[in-house]
Design a protein around this motif. Structure first.
Motif, short mmCIF file in Angstrom:
data_model
loop_
_atom_site.label_atom_id
_atom_site.label_comp_id
_atom_site.label_asym_id
_atom_site.label_seq_id
_atom_site.Cartn_x
_atom_site.Cartn_y
_atom_site.Cartn_z
N SER A 128 0.85 -1.19 0.00
CA SER A 128 0.00 0.00 0.00
C SER A 128 0.88 1.24 0.00
CB SER A 128 -0.91 0.01 1.24
OG SER A 128 -1.74 1.15 1.23
N PRO A 129 0.66 2.17 -0.91
CA PRO A 129 1.52 3.35 -0.99
C PRO A 129 1.24 4.31 0.15
CG PRO A 129 -0.30 3.57 -2.50
CD PRO A 129 -0.41 2.20 -1.91
N ILE A 173 8.59 15.83 -7.43
CA ILE A 173 8.74 14.92 -6.29
C ILE A 173 8.05 13.60 -6.57
CG2 ILE A 173 8.11 14.57 -3.87
CD1 ILE A 173 8.49 17.55 -3.44
N MET A 174 6.84 13.68 -7.13
CA MET A 174 6.12 12.44 -7.47
C MET A 174 6.86 11.66 -8.54
SD MET A 174 2.09 13.55 -7.45
CE MET A 174 1.23 13.84 -5.90
N GLY A 175 7.41 12.38 -9.53
CA GLY A 175 8.15 11.69 -10.58
C GLY A 175 9.40 11.00 -10.07
N SER A 181 10.70 2.94 -7.94
CA SER A 181 9.75 1.86 -7.67
C SER A 181 8.72 1.77 -8.79
CB SER A 181 9.04 2.09 -6.34
OG SER A 181 7.98 1.18 -6.16
N ALA A 182 8.67 0.59 -9.43
CA ALA A 182 7.65 0.38 -10.47
C ALA A 182 6.25 0.40 -9.88
CB ALA A 182 7.91 -0.96 -11.17
N VAL A 186 3.23 2.83 -11.22
CA VAL A 186 1.91 2.37 -11.64
C VAL A 186 0.83 3.08 -10.84
CG1 VAL A 186 0.33 0.40 -11.70
CG2 VAL A 186 2.71 0.13 -12.45
N PHE A 187 1.04 3.14 -9.52
CA PHE A 187 0.05 3.79 -8.66
C PHE A 187 -0.15 5.25 -9.07
CE2 PHE A 187 -1.21 6.39 -5.11
CZ PHE A 187 -2.25 5.66 -4.55
#
Length: 266
Positions: A128-129, A173-175, A181-182, A186-187
């Motif tokens: 879970s992210p 930051i999100m990128g 982490s793959a 994906v998330f």
């Protein structure tokens, strides 16, 4: 896409909630205050697939209000309040750009896409992210910045900062988190699909329409200007006309041609 959205709006437009993002902002702020007082409340709302399977089905909906990381600093409530006020601005702007119905669809898509991303993480990657609840807010920020890049905030009340810089920094930051982490990649793609698939194409279509409208207006003004500058009288003898020589008087001679008074045949 416009035709599909227009069709949906004709059928379901009465269900749209004006100011939906405003209401969500108030709930976010209330949840933050509750979490600051009792962190276990936030933990009871967050997405936890094992507990959902055990019967805590409300987590399928409440997770969007309860990110796992809740700041607890002395100025947390102040920053949370300003965050709520920013969402008010974002809400009004997006509803002005898209209309109430399409803004509601954007929010609904954002919720469903984040829920789908959480389920993919749980079922496919068995994890879970962190902070999954912030992705809806991030998509709203990105959409607002896409349409209003020059909107300026005063960071720390003294530093002017265009909203596009804040959105770009958030996206960076999100990128970067996706690079390591793959699963997170994906998330993130699934959770932000409302922005990637809806907001960006709609902005491009709007920009194309604005360019087309600008060209039409420029062409119309050019034609109007040309009409205004076309001379009505041209002297057949000297070539003077009522545009280049507005001080001259012109007459039509018996031969049917225009002449200025100086060259008018006797």
């Amino acid at each position: 896409m416009d035709q599909i959205l227009n069709s949906f709006e004709r059928k379901f437009g009465n269900w749209a909630i004006p100011g939906l993002i405003r209401y969500l902002a108030i709930i976010f702020f209330g949840t933050f205050l509750m979490g600051a007082a009792k962190p276990e409340i936030v933990m009871a709302l967050d997405f936890d697939f094992e507990k959902i399977k055990a019967g805590e089905y409300w987590r399928l909906f409440s997770f969007i209000l309860a990110p796992k990381a809740v700041a607890m600093g002395s100025f947390s409530a102040i920053w949370a309040f300003f965050g709520m006020m920013l969402l008010f601005i974002f809400s009004d702007s997006l509803e002005y750009q898209w209309g109430v119905f399409r803004t509601n669809l954007f929010v609904l898509w954002g919720f469903l896409s984040t829920l789908a991303a959480n389920l993919i993480m749980a079922l496919v990657f068995e994890s879970s992210p962190p902070m999954s609840g912030i992705y809806l807010g991030a998509s709203i920020l990105f959409a607002f910045a896409t349409y209003n890049p020059r909107f300026t905030l005063m960071l720390f009340f003294v530093i002017p900062c265009p909203i596009w810089i804040i959105a770009a920094f958030t996206g960076l930051i999100m990128g970067l988190s996706c690079l390591g982490s793959a699963e997170i990649a994906v998330f993130t793609i699934v959770a932000l699909s409302n922005y990637l698939i809806v907001a960006i194409p709609m902005r491009f279509m709007q920009a194309r329409g604005e360019r087309s409208s600008f060209k039409r207006r420029r062409k119309f003004k050019s034609m109007a200007y040309s009409r205004e500058r076309t001379p009505f009288h041209i002297c057949s003898a000297c070539g003077a006309n009522d545009v280049t020589h507005p001080e001259k008087e012109f007459r039509v001679s018996h031969d049917g041609n225009d002449y200025c008074l100086e060259h008018l045949p006797k």
